[in-house]
Design a protein around this motif. Structure first.
Motif, PDB file in Angstrom:
ATOM      1  N   LEU A   1       0.832  -1.206   0.000  1.00  0.00           N
ATOM      2  CA  LEU A   1       0.000   0.000   0.000  1.00  0.00           C
ATOM      3  C   LEU A   1       0.866   1.254   0.000  1.00  0.00           C
ATOM      4  CD1 LEU A   1      -2.806  -1.113   2.461  1.00  0.00           C
ATOM      5  CD2 LEU A   1      -3.088  -0.583   0.035  1.00  0.00           C
ATOM      6  N   ARG A   2       1.952   1.232   0.756  1.00  0.00           N
ATOM      7  CA  ARG A   2       2.887   2.357   0.741  1.00  0.00           C
ATOM      8  C   ARG A   2       3.429   2.592  -0.661  1.00  0.00           C
ATOM      9  NH1 ARG A   2       7.805   0.230   3.094  1.00  0.00           N
ATOM     10  NH2 ARG A   2       7.920  -0.560   0.963  1.00  0.00           N
ATOM     11  N   ASP A   3       3.831   1.511  -1.322  1.00  0.00           N
ATOM     12  CA  ASP A   3       4.424   1.648  -2.650  1.00  0.00           C
ATOM     13  C   ASP A   3       3.409   2.149  -3.671  1.00  0.00           C
ATOM     14  OD1 ASP A   3       6.753   0.746  -1.528  1.00  0.00           O
ATOM     15  OD2 ASP A   3       6.572  -1.308  -2.279  1.00  0.00           O
ATOM     16  N   HIS A   4       2.141   1.764  -3.517  1.00  0.00           N
ATOM     17  CA  HIS A   4       1.106   2.196  -4.458  1.00  0.00           C
ATOM     18  C   HIS A   4       0.612   3.614  -4.182  1.00  0.00           C
ATOM     19  CE1 HIS A   4       0.647  -2.100  -5.618  1.00  0.00           C
ATOM     20  NE2 HIS A   4       0.171  -1.589  -6.736  1.00  0.00           N
ATOM     21  N   THR A   5       0.517   3.987  -2.918  1.00  0.00           N
ATOM     22  CA  THR A   5      -0.161   5.241  -2.568  1.00  0.00           C
ATOM     23  C   THR A   5       0.731   6.274  -1.901  1.00  0.00           C
ATOM     24  OG1 THR A   5      -0.817   4.535  -0.341  1.00  0.00           O
ATOM     25  CG2 THR A   5      -2.259   3.877  -2.170  1.00  0.00           C
ATOM     26  N   LYS A   6       1.964   5.882  -1.522  1.00  0.00           N
ATOM     27  CA  LYS A   6       2.871   6.764  -0.763  1.00  0.00           C
ATOM     28  C   LYS A   6       2.291   7.120   0.598  1.00  0.00           C
ATOM     29  CE  LYS A   6       5.304   6.602  -4.466  1.00  0.00           C
ATOM     30  NZ  LYS A   6       6.332   5.536  -4.549  1.00  0.00           N
ATOM     31  N   CYS A   7       1.489   6.227   1.160  1.00  0.00           N
ATOM     32  CA  CYS A   7       0.890   6.474   2.468  1.00  0.00           C
ATOM     33  C   CYS A   7       1.923   6.287   3.578  1.00  0.00           C
ATOM     34  CB  CYS A   7      -0.304   5.546   2.688  1.00  0.00           C
ATOM     35  SG  CYS A   7       0.121   3.797   2.853  1.00  0.00           S
ATOM     36  N   ILE A   8       1.569   6.752   4.752  1.00  0.00           N
ATOM     37  CA  ILE A   8       2.387   6.600   5.947  1.00  0.00           C
ATOM     38  C   ILE A   8       2.067   5.244   6.581  1.00  0.00           C
ATOM     39  CG2 ILE A   8       2.783   7.485   8.280  1.00  0.00           C
ATOM     40  CD1 ILE A   8       2.046  10.274   7.171  1.00  0.00           C
ATOM     41  N   THR A   9       3.100   4.451   6.864  1.00  0.00           N
ATOM     42  CA  THR A   9       2.897   3.180   7.555  1.00  0.00           C
ATOM     43  C   THR A   9       3.083   3.391   9.051  1.00  0.00           C
ATOM     44  OG1 THR A   9       5.222   2.583   7.165  1.00  0.00           O
ATOM     45  CG2 THR A   9       3.596   1.799   5.569  1.00  0.00           C
ATOM     46  N   VAL A  10       2.248   2.696   9.846  1.00  0.00           N
ATOM     47  CA  VAL A  10       2.196   2.952  11.285  1.00  0.00           C
ATOM     48  C   VAL A  10       2.192   1.632  12.053  1.00  0.00           C
ATOM     49  CG1 VAL A  10       0.922   4.069  13.155  1.00  0.00           C
ATOM     50  CG2 VAL A  10       0.809   5.020  10.840  1.00  0.00           C
TER      51      VAL A  10
END
Length: 344
Positions: free
Chosen positions: A69-78
């Protein structure tokens, strides 16, 4: 509020997608790798922007979707601060708030199933991971599990929530989707004990087989970090020691991508510009404050965050936007502190 409970039948995992409104920021809890394409499709259909992906703990029965998901959306992982995962964007601790636009979750450290287990609360519900299940509790016999810690987490933390609080666990194996704190207090057979010793004895007698995916899932889930080596290979990284020499220099500006709560808890680099990661696209685009800073003054943009993951993604985005002077601090604030860097 937009709320979706999604299910992976192979691992019997529940994943939760939350947002305050259509078109707004979204957060996902306990995503499964094999279901990532479905999550992305649903996020697109609901016109949402995924900004945070959260794991309640290091899972042993499936590979997490955090990295994908990080790689697809550049979201923050927590994840929680006790987690042994190599790199995540943000680590939370007991009493923190985990926030996106319009939604703020309480953070409760609930060890016992594993030593890095966390639960997350909203006013009317709690996401319990594997700590408290519907008519059950998470096993405590591996990954530094501890039945006594779990007893404390359940009886002295989770069961102190209001009785009507909805319970949404990370797994269910019987087809149940939701319970309440009151229901579990009255009807969960593992909670009908009179003492911590009785609970520990009950958990010790389960003799459960290891999860089928354990030998694959745990090592995979401990390696979630963005490959900062690639950013360094391209010459877009500076060490924490080298970054210290840039503080106060007219040709460079250090840019703090962390959230306000992280800055308050862990300190700030003197003179750094605060430009939170969720605003990155706007800030580096034409007319954005960082774009203008770089193009009008020629300053070197030096991004940093907590551990280097957000800043590695930021420097790549800045380079793609034509800001060739962009770089980042390898290892982020963790490396800065280790190198003895000053804090404001």
């Amino acid at each position: 509020m937009i709320f979706r409970q999604l299910f992976d039948s192979t691992s019997s995992t529940y994943t939760y997608l939350l947002a305050s409104r259509p078109g707004g920021e979204a957060l996902i809890i306990d995503p499964v790798l094999e279901r990532v394409e479905r999550y992305l499709k649903l996020i697109e259909e609901l016109d949402l922007k995924l900004v945070k992906a959260v794991d309640t703990h290091v899972h042993a029965d499936h590979i997490t979707g955090l990295g994908a998901l990080r790689d697809h959306t550049k979201c923050i992982t927590v994840m929680g601060e006790q987690s042994g995962v190599d790199v995540v964007s943000m680590r939370v601790s007991d009493g923190d708030r985990l926030s996106i636009e319009g939604i703020s979750l309480g953070v409760i450290y609930t060890p016992g199933h594993t030593d890095d287990s966390y639960s997350f609360t909203l006013p009317d519900r709690v996401f319990t991971g594997d700590t408290l299940l519907i008519r059950g509790t998470g096993r405590t016999d591996f990954q530094n599990g501890d039945a006594r810690q779990q007893y404390d987490s359940i009886f002295n933390r989770l069961l102190k929530l209001p009785e009507e609080t909805l319970v949404f666990p990370a797994h269910d194996y019987k087809g149940d989707t939701v319970s309440t704190i009151g229901e579990e207090r009255r009807h969960n057979p593992r909670l009908q004990v009179r003492s911590v010793e009785e609970y520990a004895a009950l958990m010790a007698g389960l003799n459960l087989p290891n999860p089928k995916m354990m030998d694959v899932a745990v090592p995979a889930n401990l390696r979630q970090g963005l490959h900062q080596e690639e950013v360094a290979r391209r010459g877009w990284a500076v060490t924490a020691e080298a970054a210290q020499a840039l503080v106060g220099q007219p040709g460079a500006v250090l840019i703090d991508l962390r959230e306000k709560s992280e800055r308050e808890r862990h300190g700030c680099i003197p003179g750094a510009l605060h430009a939170p990661y969720p605003d990155l696209a706007e800030n580096i685009g034409a007319g954005g404050v960082l774009h203008e800073l770089a193009t009008a003054t020629g300053k070197q943009l030096v991004f940093f965050c907590a551990y280097g993951e957000r800043s590695a993604m930021a420097v790549q985005a800045a380079q793609d936007a034509g800001l060739g002077q962009a770089s980042h601090i390898e290892g982020g604030m963790a490396a800065w502190k280790k190198a003895g860097g000053r804090l404001a």
